[in-house]
Design a protein around this motif. Sequence first.
Motif, PDB file in Angstrom:
ATOM      1  N   GLY A  78       4.249  -8.477   0.991  1.00 44.24           N
ATOM      2  CA  GLY A  78       4.821  -7.373   0.213  1.00 44.24           C
ATOM      3  C   GLY A  78       3.711  -6.561  -0.436  1.00 44.24           C
ATOM      4  N   ALA A  79       4.125  -5.560  -1.183  1.00 47.19           N
ATOM      5  CA  ALA A  79       3.134  -4.641  -1.748  1.00 47.19           C
ATOM      6  C   ALA A  79       2.287  -5.291  -2.835  1.00 47.19           C
ATOM      7  N   THR A  80       2.845  -6.264  -3.552  1.00 47.13           N
ATOM      8  CA  THR A  80       2.041  -6.939  -4.577  1.00 47.13           C
ATOM      9  C   THR A  80       0.838  -7.600  -3.911  1.00 47.13           C
ATOM     10  N   ASN A  83      -1.652  -4.951  -2.561  1.00 44.34           N
ATOM     11  CA  ASN A  83      -2.496  -4.374  -3.621  1.00 44.34           C
ATOM     12  C   ASN A  83      -3.595  -5.353  -4.040  1.00 44.34           C
ATOM     13  N   HIS A 108       1.718   0.717 -11.032  1.00 43.88           N
ATOM     14  CA  HIS A 108       2.609  -0.451 -11.104  1.00 43.88           C
ATOM     15  C   HIS A 108       1.787  -1.662 -11.549  1.00 43.88           C
ATOM     16  N   ALA A 110       1.478  -4.310 -10.224  1.00 41.97           N
ATOM     17  CA  ALA A 110       0.840  -4.956  -9.068  1.00 41.97           C
ATOM     18  C   ALA A 110      -0.529  -4.357  -8.755  1.00 41.97           C
ATOM     19  N   MET A 155      -1.748   5.426  -7.017  1.00 41.12           N
ATOM     20  CA  MET A 155      -0.489   5.350  -6.273  1.00 41.12           C
ATOM     21  C   MET A 155      -0.084   6.709  -5.687  1.00 41.12           C
ATOM     22  N   ASN A 159       6.761   4.619  -9.402  1.00 47.95           N
ATOM     23  CA  ASN A 159       8.030   3.909  -9.198  1.00 47.95           C
ATOM     24  C   ASN A 159       9.074   4.195 -10.270  1.00 47.95           C
ATOM     25  N   ASP A 184      -1.291   2.783  -3.447  1.00 44.03           N
ATOM     26  CA  ASP A 184      -0.073   1.986  -3.431  1.00 44.03           C
ATOM     27  C   ASP A 184       1.050   2.966  -3.082  1.00 44.03           C
ATOM     28  N   THR A 186       4.075   2.214  -1.943  1.00 47.03           N
ATOM     29  CA  THR A 186       5.338   1.484  -1.849  1.00 47.03           C
ATOM     30  C   THR A 186       6.563   2.387  -2.000  1.00 47.03           C
ATOM     31  N   GLN A 187       6.475   3.350  -2.919  1.00 49.29           N
ATOM     32  CA  GLN A 187       7.636   4.218  -3.162  1.00 49.29           C
ATOM     33  C   GLN A 187       7.544   5.528  -2.377  1.00 49.29           C
ATOM     34  N   SER A 207       5.837  -1.757   1.413  1.00 52.86           N
ATOM     35  CA  SER A 207       6.726  -2.907   1.264  1.00 52.86           C
ATOM     36  C   SER A 207       8.028  -2.665   2.016  1.00 52.86           C
ATOM     37  N   HIS A 209      11.076  -3.976   1.639  1.00 56.66           N
ATOM     38  CA  HIS A 209      12.390  -3.970   0.956  1.00 56.66           C
ATOM     39  C   HIS A 209      12.686  -2.696   0.187  1.00 56.66           C
ATOM     40  N   LYS A 210      11.739  -1.767   0.158  1.00 59.58           N
ATOM     41  CA  LYS A 210      12.014  -0.472  -0.471  1.00 59.58           C
ATOM     42  C   LYS A 210      12.475   0.533   0.584  1.00 59.58           C
ATOM     43  N   CYS A 334      10.841  -4.373 -12.361  1.00 62.38           N
ATOM     44  CA  CYS A 334       9.985  -5.555 -12.493  1.00 62.38           C
ATOM     45  C   CYS A 334       9.671  -5.845 -13.943  1.00 62.38           C
TER      46      CYS A 334
HETATM   47  C1  PLP Z   1       4.841   1.146  -6.762  1.00 62.18           C
HETATM   48  C2  PLP Z   1       5.115  -0.296  -6.488  1.00 62.18           C
HETATM   49  N1  PLP Z   1       4.103  -1.091  -6.152  1.00 62.18           N
HETATM   50  C3  PLP Z   1       4.284  -2.391  -5.864  1.00 62.18           C
HETATM   51  C4  PLP Z   1       5.534  -2.976  -5.935  1.00 62.18           C
HETATM   52  C5  PLP Z   1       5.700  -4.428  -5.601  1.00 62.18           C
HETATM   53  O1  PLP Z   1       6.214  -4.547  -4.319  1.00 62.18           O
HETATM   54  P1  PLP Z   1       6.695  -5.951  -3.702  1.00 62.18           P
HETATM   55  O2  PLP Z   1       8.019  -6.223  -4.310  1.00 62.18           O
HETATM   56  O3  PLP Z   1       6.786  -5.713  -2.228  1.00 62.18           O
HETATM   57  O4  PLP Z   1       5.678  -6.973  -4.042  1.00 62.18           O
HETATM   58  C6  PLP Z   1       6.628  -2.184  -6.303  1.00 62.18           C
HETATM   59  C7  PLP Z   1       7.966  -2.784  -6.459  1.00 62.18           C
HETATM   60  O5  PLP Z   1       8.654  -2.581  -7.436  1.00 62.18           O
HETATM   61  C8  PLP Z   1       6.414  -0.810  -6.570  1.00 62.18           C
HETATM   62  O6  PLP Z   1       7.421   0.006  -6.899  1.00 62.18           O
END
Ligand code: PLP
Length: 410
Positions: A78-80, A83, A108, A110, A155, A159, A184, A186-187, A207, A209-210, A334
């Motif tokens: 995942g993105a965490t 990163n 974020h 992360a 980023m 988010n 990052d 992710t969004q 990631s 799941h987004k 989160c």
């Molecule tokens: C900008 C951003 N970075 C990282 C994450 C973490 O992603 P993951 O849930 O895949 O670890 C999120 C999730 O909320 C996010 O919105």
Amino acid sequence: MKSSNDNHKAVYMDYAATSPVDPVVLEKMIPYYQVKFGNATSRNHKFGWEAEEAVETAREHVAKLINASAKEIIFTSGATESNNLALQGVVNMYKQKGNHIITCVNEHKAVLDPANYLGTLGYDITFLPVDGQGMIDLAQLADAITPKTILISLMAVNNETGNIYPTAEIGKLAKEKGILFHTDATQAVGKIEIDVDKMGIDLLSLSAHKMYGPKGEGALYVRRKNPRVRLGAVQHGGGHERGMRSGTLNVPGIVGLGEACRLCHTRFKEDFQYISKLRKMLLDGLTKEVDMMVVNSHPEKCVPNILNISFEYIEGESLMMGIDLIAVSSGSACTSASLEPSYVLKNAGLGDELAHSSIRFSFGRFTTLDDVQFTIDSMKRVVKKLREMSPLYELVKEGVDLSTISWSAH
Ligand SMILES: Cc1ncc(COP(=O)(O)O)c(C=O)c1O
């Protein structure tokens, strides 16, 4: 306060926290749990070859969505993790070159937490501030660069607000200075156009799941040419993913991520237009029905699927309880376990009260016009009811300037 319309089904307006898996994605994943369950690194039998082929097809789909080549994609959880791997991996490999990293206060957790961790190891971390609209200043970024800077991590889309950062300009600056640029995204991926070449991105986190894929699956893009980026692994083991991320590959998850990316690519225009229409409907409806709101998302530079608004003279928790049939976030999902007001909004200059009363509406491919209308109607009803209980709102409505009132008891 109970909803007046308890018969209505619950409405999901929290896609930026996570999205449902697209049925097309799920269908693609299922065989890889039972029928084609092989280990993608089993080189000597059909089960392994089948799994490996599926992983490589997924890698191509992910790469295509961001205009990368398949070899530049590393699968992660995942993105965490992406990163963490980006920041620590760069430091592990380039620490002889320098010890300075630039990021931003509104990243974020992360990114913030791995950056702070590196700070405790003695690395020098600059956290750029944001302006009143939550945006960074490119001149400040340029000024922050030193001969010791090895990485800029900023980023692509925030988010909480959905604000779109000037990624291409940051990439250009990083290239001019010969500094690696991680984003990052992710969004951003699947929501707005992302092109790692045009935007000068060297490392990119995403990631599944987004974007209508499964939870616990993600990827890190690692540039292979101009420049060839090398990472010092964080997780050591069997040497999977070109030695950058050891561990047996989550084949069904990877297949899901690949299919989610393929769908986002083929449906990009359709999704963008439909989701933009939903956002306009929500913003127009709320603007018409609810007064004294502050829109925290940037008026133009914002993704279509996120709308962040504060409602003056209302306590955020009461608002959330009042609209209990509508799933939204107050601040980031989160961090919403804590009652701290959103640091993202506070950094942009919002006071505690407005930050507390902020709601992030986020929606997607499966949100209906009825969902949006129900949200508008519910917000209208609940805000009205809560404001009836707010003496401050009454005073303001009567034209009293609250700053002139002395509140202390004599
Ligand atoms: C900008 C951003 N970075 C990282 C994450 C973490 O992603 P993951 O849930 O895949 O670890 C999120 C999730 O909320 C996010 O919105």
